[in-house]
Motif scaffolding. Structure first.
Motif, PDB file in Angstrom:
ATOM      1  N   ALA A 137       0.817  -1.219   0.000  1.00 45.75           N
ATOM      2  CA  ALA A 137       0.000   0.000   0.000  1.00 45.75           C
ATOM      3  C   ALA A 137       0.844   1.259   0.000  1.00 45.75           C
ATOM      4  CB  ALA A 137      -0.942  -0.004   1.202  1.00 45.75           C
ATOM      5  N   LYS A 138       2.013   1.223   0.647  1.00 44.91           N
ATOM      6  CA  LYS A 138       2.840   2.414   0.757  1.00 44.91           C
ATOM      7  C   LYS A 138       4.057   2.393  -0.170  1.00 44.91           C
ATOM      8  CE  LYS A 138       1.569   3.666   5.477  1.00 44.91           C
ATOM      9  NZ  LYS A 138       2.059   4.018   6.829  1.00 44.91           N
ATOM     10  N   GLY A 139       4.188   1.311  -0.921  1.00 39.34           N
ATOM     11  CA  GLY A 139       5.311   1.195  -1.840  1.00 39.34           C
ATOM     12  C   GLY A 139       4.857   1.081  -3.272  1.00 39.34           C
ATOM     13  N   GLU A 140       5.682   0.484  -4.111  1.00 38.44           N
ATOM     14  CA  GLU A 140       5.375   0.379  -5.537  1.00 38.44           C
ATOM     15  C   GLU A 140       5.078  -1.050  -5.983  1.00 38.44           C
ATOM     16  OE1 GLU A 140       4.910   3.032  -7.414  1.00 38.44           O
ATOM     17  OE2 GLU A 140       5.326   4.188  -5.606  1.00 38.44           O
ATOM     18  N   VAL A 141       5.262  -2.013  -5.091  1.00 35.02           N
ATOM     19  CA  VAL A 141       5.073  -3.417  -5.459  1.00 35.02           C
ATOM     20  C   VAL A 141       3.598  -3.699  -5.761  1.00 35.02           C
ATOM     21  CG1 VAL A 141       5.224  -5.803  -4.648  1.00 35.02           C
ATOM     22  CG2 VAL A 141       7.063  -4.177  -4.108  1.00 35.02           C
ATOM     23  N   GLY A 142       3.344  -4.285  -6.914  1.00 28.41           N
ATOM     24  CA  GLY A 142       2.017  -4.771  -7.260  1.00 28.41           C
ATOM     25  C   GLY A 142       1.128  -3.800  -8.001  1.00 28.41           C
ATOM     26  N   TRP A 143       1.469  -2.521  -8.015  1.00 32.28           N
ATOM     27  CA  TRP A 143       0.563  -1.545  -8.614  1.00 32.28           C
ATOM     28  C   TRP A 143       0.507  -1.649 -10.139  1.00 32.28           C
ATOM     29  CZ3 TRP A 143      -2.949   0.780  -5.818  1.00 32.28           C
ATOM     30  CH2 TRP A 143      -2.744   0.878  -4.443  1.00 32.28           C
ATOM     31  N   ALA A 144       1.609  -1.944 -10.768  1.00 33.67           N
ATOM     32  CA  ALA A 144       1.596  -2.111 -12.227  1.00 33.67           C
ATOM     33  C   ALA A 144       0.756  -3.317 -12.612  1.00 33.67           C
ATOM     34  CB  ALA A 144       3.030  -2.265 -12.745  1.00 33.67           C
ATOM     35  N   ALA A 145       0.860  -4.395 -11.807  1.00 36.58           N
ATOM     36  CA  ALA A 145       0.061  -5.592 -12.084  1.00 36.58           C
ATOM     37  C   ALA A 145      -1.423  -5.305 -11.919  1.00 36.58           C
ATOM     38  CB  ALA A 145       0.494  -6.725 -11.150  1.00 36.58           C
ATOM     39  N   LEU A 146      -1.777  -4.532 -10.889  1.00 33.97           N
ATOM     40  CA  LEU A 146      -3.183  -4.182 -10.689  1.00 33.97           C
ATOM     41  C   LEU A 146      -3.698  -3.319 -11.834  1.00 33.97           C
ATOM     42  CD1 LEU A 146      -5.696  -4.240  -8.898  1.00 33.97           C
ATOM     43  CD2 LEU A 146      -4.795  -2.250  -7.677  1.00 33.97           C
ATOM     44  N   ALA A 147      -2.890  -2.354 -12.270  1.00 27.83           N
ATOM     45  CA  ALA A 147      -3.297  -1.500 -13.388  1.00 27.83           C
ATOM     46  C   ALA A 147      -3.549  -2.330 -14.645  1.00 27.83           C
ATOM     47  CB  ALA A 147      -2.226  -0.443 -13.659  1.00 27.83           C
ATOM     48  N   GLY A 148      -2.745  -3.388 -14.828  1.00 33.57           N
ATOM     49  CA  GLY A 148      -2.913  -4.233 -16.006  1.00 33.57           C
ATOM     50  C   GLY A 148      -4.187  -5.041 -15.992  1.00 33.57           C
ATOM     51  N   LEU A 149      -4.788  -5.227 -14.822  1.00 34.09           N
ATOM     52  CA  LEU A 149      -6.037  -5.993 -14.728  1.00 34.09           C
ATOM     53  C   LEU A 149      -7.277  -5.145 -14.992  1.00 34.09           C
ATOM     54  CD1 LEU A 149      -5.398  -8.226 -11.564  1.00 34.09           C
ATOM     55  CD2 LEU A 149      -5.643  -9.007 -13.928  1.00 34.09           C
ATOM     56  N   MET A 150      -7.144  -3.828 -14.892  1.00 39.04           N
ATOM     57  CA  MET A 150      -8.307  -2.953 -14.997  1.00 39.04           C
ATOM     58  C   MET A 150      -8.855  -2.896 -16.428  1.00 39.04           C
ATOM     59  SD  MET A 150      -9.034  -1.684 -11.938  1.00 39.04           S
ATOM     60  CE  MET A 150      -8.762  -3.387 -11.460  1.00 39.04           C
ATOM     61  N   ARG A 151     -10.191  -2.843 -16.529  1.00 38.80           N
ATOM     62  CA  ARG A 151     -10.850  -2.698 -17.820  1.00 38.80           C
ATOM     63  C   ARG A 151     -11.463  -1.301 -17.931  1.00 38.80           C
ATOM     64  NH1 ARG A 151     -14.765  -7.832 -17.581  1.00 38.80           N
ATOM     65  NH2 ARG A 151     -14.930  -7.067 -15.425  1.00 38.80           N
ATOM     66  N   ASP A 152     -11.578  -0.802 -19.149  1.00 38.14           N
ATOM     67  CA  ASP A 152     -12.048   0.566 -19.359  1.00 38.14           C
ATOM     68  C   ASP A 152     -13.562   0.679 -19.442  1.00 38.14           C
ATOM     69  OD1 ASP A 152      -9.464   1.571 -19.434  1.00 38.14           O
ATOM     70  OD2 ASP A 152      -9.265   1.223 -21.593  1.00 38.14           O
ATOM     71  N   ASP A 153     -14.243  -0.392 -19.762  1.00 41.61           N
ATOM     72  CA  ASP A 153     -15.670  -0.300 -20.069  1.00 41.61           C
ATOM     73  C   ASP A 153     -16.555  -0.805 -18.931  1.00 41.61           C
ATOM     74  OD1 ASP A 153     -14.716  -2.847 -20.346  1.00 41.61           O
ATOM     75  OD2 ASP A 153     -15.920  -3.346 -22.117  1.00 41.61           O
ATOM     76  N   VAL A 154     -16.046  -0.846 -17.715  1.00 39.67           N
ATOM     77  CA  VAL A 154     -16.840  -1.340 -16.586  1.00 39.67           C
ATOM     78  C   VAL A 154     -16.706  -0.373 -15.407  1.00 39.67           C
ATOM     79  CG1 VAL A 154     -16.496  -3.742 -17.287  1.00 39.67           C
ATOM     80  CG2 VAL A 154     -14.953  -2.716 -15.600  1.00 39.67           C
ATOM     81  N   VAL A 155     -17.605  -0.539 -14.427  1.00 41.62           N
ATOM     82  CA  VAL A 155     -17.520   0.238 -13.192  1.00 41.62           C
ATOM     83  C   VAL A 155     -16.281  -0.205 -12.415  1.00 41.62           C
ATOM     84  CG1 VAL A 155     -18.618   0.705 -10.968  1.00 41.62           C
ATOM     85  CG2 VAL A 155     -20.021   0.525 -13.049  1.00 41.62           C
ATOM     86  N   ARG A 156     -15.510   0.761 -11.941  1.00 36.46           N
ATOM     87  CA  ARG A 156     -14.352   0.446 -11.105  1.00 36.46           C
ATOM     88  C   ARG A 156     -14.639   0.885  -9.667  1.00 36.46           C
ATOM     89  NH1 ARG A 156      -8.875   2.245 -14.477  1.00 36.46           N
ATOM     90  NH2 ARG A 156      -9.396   1.200 -16.447  1.00 36.46           N
ATOM     91  N   ALA A 157     -14.556  -0.063  -8.743  1.00 36.42           N
ATOM     92  CA  ALA A 157     -14.795   0.231  -7.335  1.00 36.42           C
ATOM     93  C   ALA A 157     -13.653  -0.332  -6.506  1.00 36.42           C
ATOM     94  CB  ALA A 157     -16.128  -0.365  -6.876  1.00 36.42           C
ATOM     95  N   PHE A 158     -13.268   0.414  -5.470  1.00 36.77           N
ATOM     96  CA  PHE A 158     -12.139   0.025  -4.637  1.00 36.77           C
ATOM     97  C   PHE A 158     -12.577   0.052  -3.173  1.00 36.77           C
ATOM     98  CE2 PHE A 158     -10.702   2.187  -8.450  1.00 36.77           C
ATOM     99  CZ  PHE A 158      -9.824   1.251  -8.996  1.00 36.77           C
ATOM    100  N   TYR A 159     -12.538  -1.100  -2.540  1.00 34.25           N
ATOM    101  CA  TYR A 159     -12.976  -1.230  -1.157  1.00 34.25           C
ATOM    102  C   TYR A 159     -11.744  -1.166  -0.257  1.00 34.25           C
ATOM    103  CZ  TYR A 159     -16.238  -2.689   2.528  1.00 34.25           C
ATOM    104  OH  TYR A 159     -17.047  -2.735   3.636  1.00 34.25           O
ATOM    105  N   PHE A 160     -11.665  -0.121   0.592  1.00 38.42           N
ATOM    106  CA  PHE A 160     -10.524   0.046   1.495  1.00 38.42           C
ATOM    107  C   PHE A 160     -10.818  -0.667   2.812  1.00 38.42           C
ATOM    108  CE2 PHE A 160      -8.845   4.364  -0.325  1.00 38.42           C
ATOM    109  CZ  PHE A 160      -8.752   3.784  -1.582  1.00 38.42           C
ATOM    110  N   SER A 161     -10.686  -1.982   2.814  1.00 34.32           N
ATOM    111  CA  SER A 161     -10.899  -2.770   4.025  1.00 34.32           C
ATOM    112  C   SER A 161      -9.574  -2.900   4.770  1.00 34.32           C
ATOM    113  CB  SER A 161     -11.460  -4.155   3.672  1.00 34.32           C
ATOM    114  OG  SER A 161     -11.674  -4.920   4.832  1.00 34.32           O
TER     115      SER A 161
END
Length: 486
Positions: free
Chosen positions: A95-119
């Motif tokens: 959460a506070k670094g750079e690990v994993g963020w590029a991989a998450l960005a690669g999973l996102m789609r442009d034509d759908v609702v994007r929601a992020f749950y901060f649990s």
């Protein structure tokens, strides 16, 4: 009666803290039940994101175990469980670094609702919000869901609001309070504003007082260290009980619209009178054995703790509708039963033509939030049989388990409903930033007052109704608490 299921648009839901306790107990099993009900589209995806070094297969195994443990009868649908698991993905992320963020960005789609749950812990909210934008993951229509505690006082709540506002607009922020997702809480608005029966009586002229009770049988347990920095006032009153009070006391919004509803709730908070010291009772549960064994202080690992595990307050609202009608709020741990109830106690008839009959009772509208969600209206009738006019009290009972399903399984869990509202973009049942800050502005002076006085919580026995002093809070007004029972 079977509840109607309305599908939502296709979405990508990222659950930060996806391997945490809340995700395991509530979020992921709830999403499975919505999938089983046919509400989640076939191509929707749920992406877990956490520090744990696992892959999609490991996350699916984790979710399957969660569904087996917390999914109820739905967990028996093994084929559906397998289909649901196919929609799950996982990203190990810092959460506070750079690990994993590029991989998450690669999973996102442009034509759908994007929601992020901060649990996750509130300390990570700002870092997550910042990185979602740095890596181009959040779009202008993305939504974030943030869990309580939303600050621990007015200053911290303002800072948190300001941090989130750097990256998201207010219409994108969903501050979740699961009490607002309960079927009965929403029915409270329906009962008030969709029926001519109650609204003309919903005021100080006809209502003697209101009681709001949230009682738990468990202690602080493994949350002792966290809870000792919070207490019942911050953990329950400032959010859950405050929201219930607002829904009872609010004026009718001009329509059932998110901001219209929240505008009226905010007016209630602004109208709350300061609470006098003698209108507050704080308590701590005692031990069940010798010394402090099993006590709050032992559970909190703080022998000198002055944090309350129980609180009761008398609250007054300074407006025309409620002037003279007190609201009594109480919540505590290790009490007699697990129960959440709102009781609207109506005034007695101005003149009884039947004389002073023994057993006379006021009419009470009881709204049960848990367990056994439903509403009961107590009314006086003639006791059957000969021998004169003898009165007795009977309940007009509507159990949601009976009305909406044979065993209550048709009633969605609060988290299920609220998450689907996030996907729809409906903020009606979520707290707005100014509403949170107003609640803290009312709460802070109360806490500061007892800290300045050095007040120590009163002891009470586990399995009781709380400290004896809490009884006097109502007795001195000629009233009494309703019995805490399941």
């Amino acid at each position: 009666m079977v509840s109607r299921v309305i599908p939502v648009d296709c979405f990508d839901l990222v659950v930060f803290g996806g391997t945490g306790d809340l995700a395991r107990r509530k979020i992921l099993p709830g999403l499975f039940r919505r999938f089983l009900a046919g509400q989640i589209p076939e191509d929707a995806r749920i992406i877990g994101a956490a520090r744990a070094e696992i892959d999609d297969t490991g996350f699916r195994a984790f979710v399957k175990d969660a569904i087996m443990e917390f999914g109820g009868k739905a967990a028996k649908q093994t084929e559906a469980v397998a289909q649901f698991l196919e929609r799950l993905h996982y990203v190990a992320i810092d959460a506070k670094g750079e690990v994993g963020w590029a991989a998450l960005a690669g999973l996102m789609r442009d034509d759908v609702v994007r929601a992020f749950y901060f649990s996750v812990a509130p300390a990570l909210f700002g870092a997550l919000a910042e990185r979602l934008h740095q890596h181009g993951i959040a779009s202008p229509e993305s939504r974030i869901v943030v869990e309580k505690p939303f600050g621990r006082d007015l200053e911290s709540a303002q800072k948190l609001n300001a941090t989130l506002a750097l990256h998201f607009t207010e219409h994108q922020i969903y501050r979740i309070d699961h009490y607002l997702g309960k079927e009965t809480v929403q029915n409270l608005m329906a009962v008030r504003f969709a029926n001519i029966l109650f609204e003309p009586l919903w005021n100080a002229r006809h209502i003697d007082h209101v009681q709001i009770t949230v009682a738990e049988t468990v202690g602080v347990g493994g949350r002792g260290a966290y809870y000792d920095k919070s207490g019942a006032m911050r953990d329950m009153v400032q959010n859950h009980l405050m929201q219930l009070l607002c829904l009872i006391a609010m004026e009718a919004p001009y329509r059932f619209d998110p901001d219209a509803v929240r505008d009226e709730k905010l007016k209630v908070i602004h109208a709350l009178e300061p609470v006098r010291p003698d209108d507050i009772v704080r308590g701590q549960y005692r031990g069940t054995g010798k010394g402090t064994a099993g006590s709050y202080c032992e559970d909190a690992e703080n022998p000198d703790s002055r944090t309350e595990s129980y609180i009761a307050l008398k609250v007054d609202i300074a407006n025309w509708r409620w002037k003279g009608t007190p609201f009594y709020l109480r919540t505590g741990k290790k009490l007699r039963a697990r129960a959440s109830e709102i009781a609207i106690v109506f005034k007695e008839v101005p003149h009884s033509i039947f004389g002073e009959e023994e057993g006379w009772r006021e009419n009470v509208l009881s709204i049960r939030l848990q367990p056994n969600e439903g509403m009961t209206l107590s009314v006086m009738i003639k006791e059957p049989g000969p021998g004169g006019m003898r009165l007795t009290e009977v309940p007009l009972d509507m159990s949601f388990a009976e009305a909406l399903g044979e065993d209550g399984t048709d009633i969605p869990d609060a988290y299920e409903r609220l998450i689907m509202d996030v996907i729809r973009g409906n903020q009606t049942l979520f707290m707005r930033g100014d509403e949170v800050e107003a609640a803290w502005a009312w709460t802070d002076p109360i806490i500061a007052g007892w800290e300045a006085r050095g007040d120590k919580p009163r002891g009470y026995d586990p399995g009781s109704s709380g400290p004896e002093d809490a009884l006097m809070l109502l007795h001195r007004d000629g009233r009494r608490w309703r019995e805490i029972r399941e």
